[in-house]
Design a protein around this motif. Structure first.
Motif, PDB file in Angstrom:
ATOM      1  N   TYR A  47       0.455   9.092  11.835  1.00  0.00           N
ATOM      2  CA  TYR A  47       0.462  10.132  10.499  1.00  0.00           C
ATOM      3  C   TYR A  47       0.692  11.626  11.215  1.00  0.00           C
ATOM      4  O   TYR A  47       1.118  12.410  10.481  1.00  0.00           O
ATOM      5  N   ILE A  76      -5.491   8.623   1.548  1.00  0.00           N
ATOM      6  CA  ILE A  76      -5.366   7.409   0.367  1.00  0.00           C
ATOM      7  C   ILE A  76      -4.491   6.340   1.011  1.00  0.00           C
ATOM      8  O   ILE A  76      -4.682   5.137   0.877  1.00  0.00           O
ATOM      9  N   LEU A  77      -3.457   6.685   1.958  1.00  0.00           N
ATOM     10  CA  LEU A  77      -2.644   5.647   2.540  1.00  0.00           C
ATOM     11  C   LEU A  77      -3.212   4.979   3.347  1.00  0.00           C
ATOM     12  O   LEU A  77      -2.775   3.665   3.851  1.00  0.00           O
ATOM     13  N   ARG A  78      -4.438   5.485   4.115  1.00  0.00           N
ATOM     14  CA  ARG A  78      -5.109   4.595   5.075  1.00  0.00           C
ATOM     15  C   ARG A  78      -5.510   3.405   4.651  1.00  0.00           C
ATOM     16  O   ARG A  78      -5.914   2.336   5.240  1.00  0.00           O
ATOM     17  N   PHE A  80       3.755   0.098   0.803  1.00  0.00           N
ATOM     18  CA  PHE A  80       3.402   0.885  -0.270  1.00  0.00           C
ATOM     19  C   PHE A  80       4.608   1.416  -1.280  1.00  0.00           C
ATOM     20  O   PHE A  80       5.283   2.348  -1.115  1.00  0.00           O
ATOM     21  N   PHE A 123       0.705  -0.910   5.130  1.00  0.00           N
ATOM     22  CA  PHE A 123       0.414  -1.956   3.889  1.00  0.00           C
ATOM     23  C   PHE A 123       1.684  -1.353   3.141  1.00  0.00           C
ATOM     24  O   PHE A 123       1.963  -0.177   2.766  1.00  0.00           O
ATOM     25  N   PRO A 183      -2.660  12.967   1.280  1.00  0.00           N
ATOM     26  CA  PRO A 183      -2.141  11.688   1.384  1.00  0.00           C
ATOM     27  C   PRO A 183      -2.519  10.550   2.213  1.00  0.00           C
ATOM     28  O   PRO A 183      -2.713   9.545   2.169  1.00  0.00           O
ATOM     29  N   VAL A 184      -2.988  11.245   3.510  1.00  0.00           N
ATOM     30  CA  VAL A 184      -3.474  10.298   4.503  1.00  0.00           C
ATOM     31  C   VAL A 184      -4.685   9.832   4.076  1.00  0.00           C
ATOM     32  O   VAL A 184      -4.874   8.604   4.417  1.00  0.00           O
ATOM     33  N   LYS A 206      -2.340   6.492  -5.397  1.00  0.00           N
ATOM     34  CA  LYS A 206      -1.539   6.022  -4.283  1.00  0.00           C
ATOM     35  C   LYS A 206      -0.043   6.655  -4.530  1.00  0.00           C
ATOM     36  O   LYS A 206       0.643   6.910  -3.569  1.00  0.00           O
ATOM     37  N   PHE A 209       4.813   2.467   5.989  1.00  0.00           N
ATOM     38  CA  PHE A 209       3.513   2.140   6.115  1.00  0.00           C
ATOM     39  C   PHE A 209       3.015   0.728   6.381  1.00  0.00           C
ATOM     40  O   PHE A 209       3.677  -0.099   6.134  1.00  0.00           O
ATOM     41  N   LEU A 226       2.395  14.116   8.041  1.00  0.00           N
ATOM     42  CA  LEU A 226       1.577  13.942   6.811  1.00  0.00           C
ATOM     43  C   LEU A 226       0.166  14.499   7.163  1.00  0.00           C
ATOM     44  O   LEU A 226      -0.378  15.106   6.272  1.00  0.00           O
ATOM     45  N   ASP A 227      -0.078  14.316   8.558  1.00  0.00           N
ATOM     46  CA  ASP A 227      -1.576  14.935   8.944  1.00  0.00           C
ATOM     47  C   ASP A 227      -1.287  15.956   9.591  1.00  0.00           C
ATOM     48  O   ASP A 227      -0.545  16.256  10.690  1.00  0.00           O
TER      49      ASP A 227
END
Ligand SMILES: Nc1ncnc2c1ncn2[C@@H]1O[C@H](COP(=O)(O)OP(=O)(O)O)[C@@H](O)[C@H]1O
Ligand SMILES: [Mg+2]
Lengths: 419, 228
Positions: free
Chosen positions: B50, A416-418, B94, B92, A413-414, A316, B90, B55-56
């Motif tokens: 994303y 994991i962040l999901r 983070f 959640f 990262p995506v 994370k 995010f 990030l994606d």
């Protein structure tokens, strides 16, 4: 760029602290490997140095003598030409003198040489020590005792009697310790000797010497040059060996070759006539390195383990760092940094521990009559061992860290962040 | 002038079966605009964010932010770009759990390395004050409640004064009082600082505070509504 390193260090420190026990444990692996390496290699080098010193305390850096060679073929070739086939049956060594031609002039010339610190002429004679009906073969060595003492610290090898007594006693000799034990004689006793020529003489034991080298202690006796020359019926120009000490002993092979050419005699360097001992040094060193490298490999696996664990636990964090602008290169540097931090910390403590262990070894009393001059186990405290040690620690850590670092850099990262 | 423009964004997931999450999304956001995206759960809002936040990178179509083409760039470039131009909040909260709240907020700026540490520290503390959590600045993140962490995450997203703030339900964990604080702040950075905000929200009141509401359904933008 520089600010990056501060940020890396901050993250490395925090992550390692959060995994304190495993971090300490894996650093401890490095510590043991390094400590063991330092102690072993310091001790082994100490032993090697000590033996080398003993060896060099009795042997010259270069020895000049006249070799008895079979050169009849070359004489025949000179006569008949190289193209002719020369068959010689049973060639024999010519009856040549063992003496070095023009020895006094050579000695004078050597003493003027820049690279030479000392020159000691000698005359050796084979003979038998007689005790009752037993005859023990040995060598009588005539030396310039004062010069020899300067070069080889002869008086430090004297265990009974004095060097002075050898000079002042008529037909006084200084006998090797092993030989004295075998013949059961002591200072003041007389001992008859017989030369191959049949000459017999009764010598007086003025001193006993111990070099820690069997060839000398069990077979040789020292006396003055003049005594041996007289026994052989030769004049003062009769010299069979010239022992030379150099300013730099590593120059011996080159200088030996030079002397052989200049003075038309055989010259041997100490590396050549001690080749077997030098091989044993090498073997000891290889052993030390083999054991230490295996220990460091184990330590490397320890580091690898904790890094792999830490990455899994901090997936994370790695994803967040990437989202915040940390590149794959940054992540790699951070994980590698953690590995190196463990390596450096473990290595530094290991060096200290290794130093203490070396100190301990150097305090262990070790006396042996065959190794005069040794009171404690010999240890070499050169900083080079510590430099090599920390290099090893860093190399082990770098190798252990490289794969976890690359894996961490590739984390998506995506995913994991999901969550 | 569009600060963000996405053209024909298409994205597939292959696990567990191949299906199209984003079905040709084009959108353009003006500098200083506050846009919210609404839509049913599972319609692809997070997936879109994303992609927009770089990030994606596994999508079709093109993405341009601040006149920079971001499609097809390598990770090193995108990381640098994110640090400088994008603040992400995010769904959640983070945070790095072992780090203090202050460290969490300062880290992106320290990484960017454009300003002295003292300047970064001052701005971080100022943001924490506005979020009402300055007193916890030196506590490790893991000791704080969800709502407090969420507010710290918002402070972190703003620390580099990014061109764009992208948030996935940034107020999802907050009570109405703190939601109001966050909305005031987001509105302020848009209208006073000229920064741009794109958020996903479920909360109609939150959506009502934005300049424009986009409605998503089934991987497409199906509606657009200007609030002023
Ligand atoms: N990594 C993934 N692999 C496969 N399907 C996914 C993955 N992540 C999300 N999905 C699916 O894609 C759809 C859109 O997800 P998401 O963008 O998170 O929706 P939203 O944020 O609008 O609730 C959902 O049906 C979800 O189940
Ligand atoms: Mg979502």
């Amino acid at each position: 760029m520089k600010s990056s390193w501060i940020v890396y260090a901050r993250i490395v420190g925090t992550h390692l602290r959060s995994r304190r026990r495993q971090t300490i444990l894996s650093a401890l692996g490095v510590t043991l490997g390094i400590a063991f390496y330092v102690a072993m290699v310091s001790f082994m080098t100490g032993v090697n140095r000590f033996l080398e010193d003993i060896m060099l305390s009795a042997t010259p850096h270069v020895r000049l003598y006249n070799d008895v060679v079979l050169d009849s073929v070359s004489i025949a070739e000179r006569w008949f030409g190289r193209s002719a086939t020369v068959l010689l049956h049973h060639p024999k060594a010519a009856q040549r003198s063992r003496a070095i031609r023009n020895a006094p002039e050579i000695i004078a010339a050597l003493r003027r040489q820049q690279d030479v610190v000392g020159v000691s002429p000698r005359v050796t004679a084979q003979m038998y020590y007689t005790q009752g009906i037993t005859e023990i073969p040995g060598t009588l060595v005539g030396v310039d005792l004062i010069e020899e003492n300067k070069l080889f610290a002869l008086s430090s090898k004297v265990t009974e009697g004095t060097l002075q007594a050898v000079l002042t006693t008529d037909d006084g000799i200084m006998i090797g310790g092993g030989l004295a034990d075998k013949l059961n004689v002591r200072v003041g006793d007389r001992i008859p000797i017989t030369l191959p020529s049949g000459v017999r003489r009764s010598m007086t034991i003025a001193a006993v010497m111990r070099f820690g080298i069997a060839q000398i202690d069990n077979a040789q006796a020292y006396t003055t040059l003049k005594t041996v020359q007289r026994l052989l019926g030769k004049d003062r120009r009769y010299i069979t060996d010239i022992y030379i000490k150099l300013r730099d002993r590593n120059q011996a092979p080159q200088l030996a070759a030079l002397f052989a050419r200049l003075y038309d005699c055989t010259a041997e360097d100490w590396q050549t006539f001690n080749a077997t001992i030098l091989v044993s040094f090498t073997i000891r060193n290889i052993l030390t390195y083999a054991v230490s490298i295996s220990m460091l490999t184990v330590a490397g696996f320890g580091i690898y383990n904790i890094l792999t664990m830490m990455i899994l636990e901090k997936l994370k964090d790695i994803a967040i760092l990437k989202a915040m602008g940390f590149s794959p290169g940054d992540i790699r540097a951070i994980v590698l940094g953690q590995s190196l931090a463990i390596g450096i910390a473990g290595g530094a403590v290991g060096m200290m521990l290794g130093f203490l262990m070396s100190l301990g070894i150097s305090r262990v009393p070790f006396r042996n009559e065959f190794l005069p001059g040794m009171e404690y186990l010999p240890v070499d405290f050169s900083p080079i061992h510590y430099i090599v040690a920390i290099t090893f620690a860093l190399a082990a850590a770098a190798v252990a860290g490289i794969f976890p670092a690359r894996r961490a850099a590739r984390i998506d990262p995506v995913a994991i962040l999901r969550g | 002038m569009a600060i963000l423009s996405a053209t024909d964004i298409v994205k597939y997931f292959t696990e567990p079966v191949r299906f199209q999450v984003l079905r040709g999304i084009s959108l353009s956001v003006e500098k200083g605009e506050f846009v919210s995206i609404v839509g049913k759960s599972g319609c692809g809002k997070s997936t879109l964010l994303y992609v927009l936040s770089t990030l994606d990178t596994d999508y079709e179509g093109t993405l341009v932010i601040a006149d920079t083409l971001l499609t097809g760039r390598d990770q090193e470039f995108l990381a640098r770009f994110r640090g400088e131009h994008i603040g992400f909040i995010f769904q959640f909260h983070f945070l790095l759990q072992e780090f203090t709240i202050l460290d969490n907020v300062m880290l992106p700026a320290l990484k960017l390395g454009k300003e002295p540490q003292a300047t970064i520290h001052t701005r971080a503390m100022d943001l924490l004050h506005r979020m009402g959590i300055a007193e916890y600045a030196h506590r490790p993140a893991k000791q704080l409640s969800g709502g407090q962490q969420q507010r710290a995450a918002i402070a972190r997203a703003l620390i580099n004064q990014p061109t764009m703030v992208i948030g996935d339900e940034p107020t999802g964990n907050l009570d109405s009082e703190n939601t109001a604080i966050v909305l005031d702040l987001l509105e302020a950075i848009c209208h006073e600082m000229g920064q741009t905000v794109v958020i996903v929200t479920h909360d109609t009141e939150v959506a009502a505070r934005s300049d424009r509401i986009l409605t998503m359904a089934d991987g497409k933008i199906v509606g657009e509504h200007r609030t002023r």
